[in-house]
Design a protein around this motif. Structure first.
Motif, PDB file in Angstrom:
ATOM      1  N   GLU A  22      41.224  89.670  55.091  1.00 62.47           N
ATOM      2  CA  GLU A  22      40.296  90.785  54.896  1.00 62.47           C
ATOM      3  C   GLU A  22      40.151  91.114  53.410  1.00 62.47           C
ATOM      4  N   ILE A  23      38.913  91.320  53.000  1.00 63.03           N
ATOM      5  CA  ILE A  23      38.568  91.630  51.606  1.00 63.03           C
ATOM      6  C   ILE A  23      38.019  93.054  51.559  1.00 63.03           C
ATOM      7  N   THR A  24      38.555  93.848  50.650  1.00 64.11           N
ATOM      8  CA  THR A  24      38.202  95.273  50.598  1.00 64.11           C
ATOM      9  C   THR A  24      37.162  95.616  49.545  1.00 64.11           C
ATOM     10  N   GLY A  25      36.936  94.711  48.594  1.00 66.93           N
ATOM     11  CA  GLY A  25      35.985  95.047  47.538  1.00 66.93           C
ATOM     12  C   GLY A  25      35.763  93.895  46.591  1.00 66.93           C
ATOM     13  N   VAL A  26      35.053  94.187  45.497  1.00 66.23           N
ATOM     14  CA  VAL A  26      34.672  93.197  44.496  1.00 66.23           C
ATOM     15  C   VAL A  26      35.247  93.626  43.149  1.00 66.23           C
ATOM     16  N   ALA A  27      35.694  92.654  42.354  1.00 65.68           N
ATOM     17  CA  ALA A  27      36.229  92.953  41.019  1.00 65.68           C
ATOM     18  C   ALA A  27      35.882  91.812  40.075  1.00 65.68           C
ATOM     19  N   SER A  28      36.011  92.069  38.781  1.00 65.42           N
ATOM     20  CA  SER A  28      35.754  91.020  37.799  1.00 65.42           C
ATOM     21  C   SER A  28      36.817  89.944  37.908  1.00 65.42           C
ATOM     22  N   SER A  29      36.506  88.765  37.386  1.00 67.32           N
ATOM     23  CA  SER A  29      37.419  87.630  37.504  1.00 67.32           C
ATOM     24  C   SER A  29      38.754  87.880  36.819  1.00 67.32           C
ATOM     25  N   GLN A  34      44.543  90.476  45.231  1.00 69.22           N
ATOM     26  CA  GLN A  34      44.562  89.641  46.433  1.00 69.22           C
ATOM     27  C   GLN A  34      43.703  90.180  47.578  1.00 69.22           C
ATOM     28  N   THR A  35      43.200  91.405  47.465  1.00 74.63           N
ATOM     29  CA  THR A  35      42.306  91.930  48.502  1.00 74.63           C
ATOM     30  C   THR A  35      40.851  91.983  48.034  1.00 74.63           C
ATOM     31  N   GLN A  36      40.569  91.386  46.867  1.00 72.54           N
ATOM     32  CA  GLN A  36      39.232  91.506  46.287  1.00 72.54           C
ATOM     33  C   GLN A  36      38.559  90.146  46.090  1.00 72.54           C
ATOM     34  N   LEU A  37      37.241  90.197  46.073  1.00 71.55           N
ATOM     35  CA  LEU A  37      36.396  89.026  45.844  1.00 71.55           C
ATOM     36  C   LEU A  37      35.941  89.006  44.391  1.00 71.55           C
ATOM     37  N   THR A  38      35.838  87.798  43.829  1.00 72.93           N
ATOM     38  CA  THR A  38      35.249  87.647  42.509  1.00 72.93           C
ATOM     39  C   THR A  38      34.436  86.357  42.489  1.00 72.93           C
ATOM     40  N   TYR A  39      33.885  86.017  41.324  1.00 77.14           N
ATOM     41  CA  TYR A  39      33.102  84.784  41.217  1.00 77.14           C
ATOM     42  C   TYR A  39      33.305  84.160  39.842  1.00 77.14           C
ATOM     43  N   ILE A  40      33.151  82.848  39.784  1.00 79.26           N
ATOM     44  CA  ILE A  40      33.207  82.104  38.528  1.00 79.26           C
ATOM     45  C   ILE A  40      31.918  81.296  38.426  1.00 79.26           C
ATOM     46  N   ILE A  41      31.138  81.573  37.397  1.00 84.96           N
ATOM     47  CA  ILE A  41      29.785  81.028  37.323  1.00 84.96           C
ATOM     48  C   ILE A  41      29.752  79.593  36.832  1.00 84.96           C
ATOM     49  N   ASN A  42      30.677  79.228  35.902  1.00 83.57           N
ATOM     50  CA  ASN A  42      30.682  77.862  35.372  1.00 83.57           C
ATOM     51  C   ASN A  42      32.027  77.535  34.732  1.00 83.57           C
TER      52      ASN A  42
END
Length: 332
Positions: A22-29, A34-42
């Protein structure tokens, strides 16, 4: 809260990991846990990815080998991130009057105001007519909030602040991603606006909320009328911004900066302390040395403009070179 399986379906991603997490939110990389989503663009951010403590990372297949945690593999990372943010956006609920959970202390509140759930207003505040203060906003002591101001959910305002008529604090930032058909998909801005003490904000100014982290206005800042401050901007202590200035997303202005009327600061620009920008100037690069700066040229095709800029910036060297040549010709 959403499972990785649900998120993968929403953004049409290949999940590498446990679909039940389960993911509770979004944060910067840099800061995701461990409960958050992030992204790496390149690959520029490969080292950040290698050390990531995020619960899941949206990335492309080329970076999967470097991912130490669960992964959502997609072709268009930015588009997938845009879609994912909407899963975590808090929906605005509108009320009539003052919500019972709001703590308004001894504030004087004029008619036709809307004050949301869990709002906290300090002592000796004046709230003029037709003000909207959404859920979970905090306002310090001795605030003067004039008519038709909107302070949107989750924003925080310090003591001794003056907010002029028509100001909007916490509006959605301008972030969009394109799909293959060139259609736009908005990014839900999940950060807030945090404003310090002794700040004044002029009429009809807009301050956008951050994408993930907060937009910040520090103590003692003065902002004139009709200023636009985009998402994730940081304006440090005692800076002053004159009317109709536009500050692009993710800019940082240092302490005691002054920006003249009608100037534009493009996105991702950093200004050092004690920078002065002349009115109507365009700032499109970092300025690391204190002083007064001026910059504007007539509009032209972009490629031509770049050539002109090269000549203008090197004009003193060109003149010096020509003077040497002229001197040598005279000596012959």
């Amino acid at each position: 809260m959403h499972t990785l399986g649900d998120i993968a379906k929403t953004i049409n991603a290949k999940l590498v990991g446990d679909s039940n997490i389960e993911i509770t939110g979004v944060a910067s990389s840099l800061y995701a846990n461990q409960t958050q989503l992030t992204y790496i663009i390149n690959s520029k951010y490969k080292q950040t990815l290698i050390h990531s403590k995020a619960g899941v990372v949206i990335l492309n297949k080329d970076l999967l080998i470097n991912c130490p945690t669960n992964a959502l593999v997609v072709d268009n990372v930015y588009l997938a991130f845009a879609k994912a943010t909407h899963l975590f956006k808090k929906q605005t609920v509108f009320y009539q009057g003052i919500h019972p959970s709001a703590k308004i202390n001894n504030a004087k509140i004029a008619p036709n105001c809307i004050i949301g759930k869990n709002v906290a207003i300090g002592n000796h505040c004046i709230i003029a007519s037709n003000v909207v203060i959404e859920d979970n906003v905090t306002i310090g002591n001795y605030a003067l909030i004039q008519p038709n101001v909107s302070i949107l959910q989750g924003c925080s305002i310090g003591d001794n602040i003056v907010i002029s008529p028509g100001v909007v604090i916490g509006s959605e930032g301008f972030g969009n991603a394109q799909d293959q058909q060139k259609h736009w998909h908005s990014i839900a801005h999940l950060g807030y606006v945090v404003i310090g003490n002794n700040v004044s904000i002029g009429a009809n100014t807009t301050i956008d909320r951050g994408t993930i982290e907060d937009t910040q206005i520090h103590n003692g800042v003065r902002i004139d009328n009709l200023v636009h401050i985009a998402h994730n901007v940081i304006i440090e202590q005692d800076s002053a911004i004159a009317a109709t200035v536009t500050i692009g997303g993710s800019c940082t202005l240092g302490k005691r900066c002054m920006v003249g009327g009608g100037a534009t600061i493009t996105s991702h620009v950093n200004l050092a302390d004690d920078i002065i920008i002349t009115g109507a100037s365009t700032v499109d690069k970092n300025l690391s040395e204190q002083g007064r700066y001026t910059g504007f040229t007539s509009i032209s095709k972009h490629q031509k403009w770049k050539k002109i800029q090269v000549w203008l910036l090197n004009l003193d060297k060109i003149v010096h070179y020509l003077n040497i040549k002229l001197k040598k010709l005279k000596e012959k």
